[in-house]
Design a protein around this motif. Sequence first.
Motif, PDB file in Angstrom:
ATOM      1  N   VAL A 205       8.540 -32.279   3.584  1.00  0.00           N
ATOM      2  CA  VAL A 205       9.157 -33.234   2.255  1.00  0.00           C
ATOM      3  C   VAL A 205       9.804 -34.135   3.053  1.00  0.00           C
ATOM      4  O   VAL A 205      10.139 -35.462   2.626  1.00  0.00           O
ATOM      5  CB  VAL A 205       9.689 -32.329   1.216  1.00  0.00           C
ATOM      6  CG1 VAL A 205      10.261 -33.215   0.332  1.00  0.00           C
ATOM      7  CG2 VAL A 205       8.609 -31.309   0.680  1.00  0.00           C
ATOM      8  N   SER A 209       9.868 -38.353   2.893  1.00  0.00           N
ATOM      9  CA  SER A 209      11.034 -39.102   1.962  1.00  0.00           C
ATOM     10  C   SER A 209      11.780 -40.019   2.636  1.00  0.00           C
ATOM     11  O   SER A 209      12.546 -40.992   1.960  1.00  0.00           O
ATOM     12  CB  SER A 209      11.785 -37.917   1.424  1.00  0.00           C
ATOM     13  OG  SER A 209      11.426 -37.053   0.664  1.00  0.00           O
ATOM     14  N   ARG A 246      13.457 -34.810  -4.446  1.00  0.00           N
ATOM     15  CA  ARG A 246      12.348 -34.252  -4.064  1.00  0.00           C
ATOM     16  C   ARG A 246      12.144 -32.788  -3.622  1.00  0.00           C
ATOM     17  O   ARG A 246      11.240 -31.834  -4.010  1.00  0.00           O
ATOM     18  CB  ARG A 246      11.585 -35.255  -3.126  1.00  0.00           C
ATOM     19  CG  ARG A 246      11.245 -36.317  -3.482  1.00  0.00           C
ATOM     20  CD  ARG A 246      10.332 -37.311  -2.625  1.00  0.00           C
ATOM     21  NE  ARG A 246      10.053 -38.754  -2.920  1.00  0.00           N
ATOM     22  CZ  ARG A 246       9.492 -39.613  -2.176  1.00  0.00           C
ATOM     23  NH1 ARG A 246       9.387 -39.414  -0.860  1.00  0.00           N
ATOM     24  NH2 ARG A 246       9.460 -40.606  -2.795  1.00  0.00           N
ATOM     25  N   GLN A 250      10.467 -29.346  -5.907  1.00  0.00           N
ATOM     26  CA  GLN A 250       9.326 -28.614  -4.843  1.00  0.00           C
ATOM     27  C   GLN A 250       9.339 -27.050  -5.447  1.00  0.00           C
ATOM     28  O   GLN A 250      10.528 -26.523  -5.590  1.00  0.00           O
ATOM     29  CB  GLN A 250       9.683 -28.641  -3.605  1.00  0.00           C
ATOM     30  CG  GLN A 250       9.272 -29.677  -2.808  1.00  0.00           C
ATOM     31  CD  GLN A 250       7.652 -30.083  -2.703  1.00  0.00           C
ATOM     32  OE1 GLN A 250       7.135 -29.226  -2.258  1.00  0.00           O
ATOM     33  NE2 GLN A 250       7.373 -31.105  -2.964  1.00  0.00           N
TER      34      GLN A 250
END
Length: 325
Positions: A205, A209, A246, A250
């Motif tokens: 992630v 990002s 983000r 998750q």
Amino acid sequence: MSDDSVLIVEDIRVMAKLLESTISDLAEVRAVDCGTDALRVARDIQPSLILLDIVLPDIDGFEVCKRLKADDATRHIPVIIITGLHTETEDETSGFALGAVDYILKPFEREIVRARVKTQLELVRGRRELEAANKELAYLAAVDPLTKCFNRRYFLSAAESEIARMKRHGTELAVAMIDIDRFKSINDRFGHEAGDKVLANVAEVCEHSLRREDTLGRLGGEEFGIILPATDHDGAMEVLQRLKSRISHQVSVIARETVSLTISIGLTDVSGDDGSVDDALRRADKALYTAKKLGRNRIVYEPSTPADLPPSSFPMHDPHDGDFN
């Protein structure tokens, strides 16, 4: 047909066709009839090997070879010189001095040409395989095997390079440290295999990002570092807020249970007074510690100060401390 290619530089069409038919089953063949085209095509197609005649209508083969070896884009391409001149010893010496790997005198035996071309192509393939192996070793030496992001050693080296660039060009630079909140409880509850999957997921992630110019590294345990070049406080906060959001959105399913994650982040800007990356990382680590104490799932900024901290290595905290984590 292999992936190899051979560039034939020969102005006599019959001779060029003879050479092509001799080696066409060994590699893809391209032919040109002058030195100018040879230099252009060699740069464009990057052949595995060049068969170069000495007598050409514009530039002689020796000059072509000299220019090929002077150009960074073509110096690696092996050259076999082929000529019908009678001063064989002198020409051969000149050719080798310019960087040619072999020398064939006209009229030639086709099997001799095949054998020498085949030898050079095998050497090229060997070098190619060696370079690929070296790149793989370099990759393995720089990457954390679990998360596939850069390891601590590479990250610190990259950070030092960015600091040097910042000081040289007067640009801004930010450094952040990330810690997964309550990660110890995941290991304790679900086991280290589940914890490893969480680490890999968080790293993925993060990679998606960040910006292309940013560098992510695993510093150890559940801690990651981020280098944000040419970035001021506001720009860094924008990137890190996006990352934090983000991660918090998750959801992982571990042992049929839904697990949500959050991260705490310590951010600092790098000062020209910083003697090394450790100075900036100690500030980022201090900010990270504060973020944990304030309740986790947040970003705390620690401004740069003169590098008067003791020369101890980070981290200041114990990343495996359950109360902290």
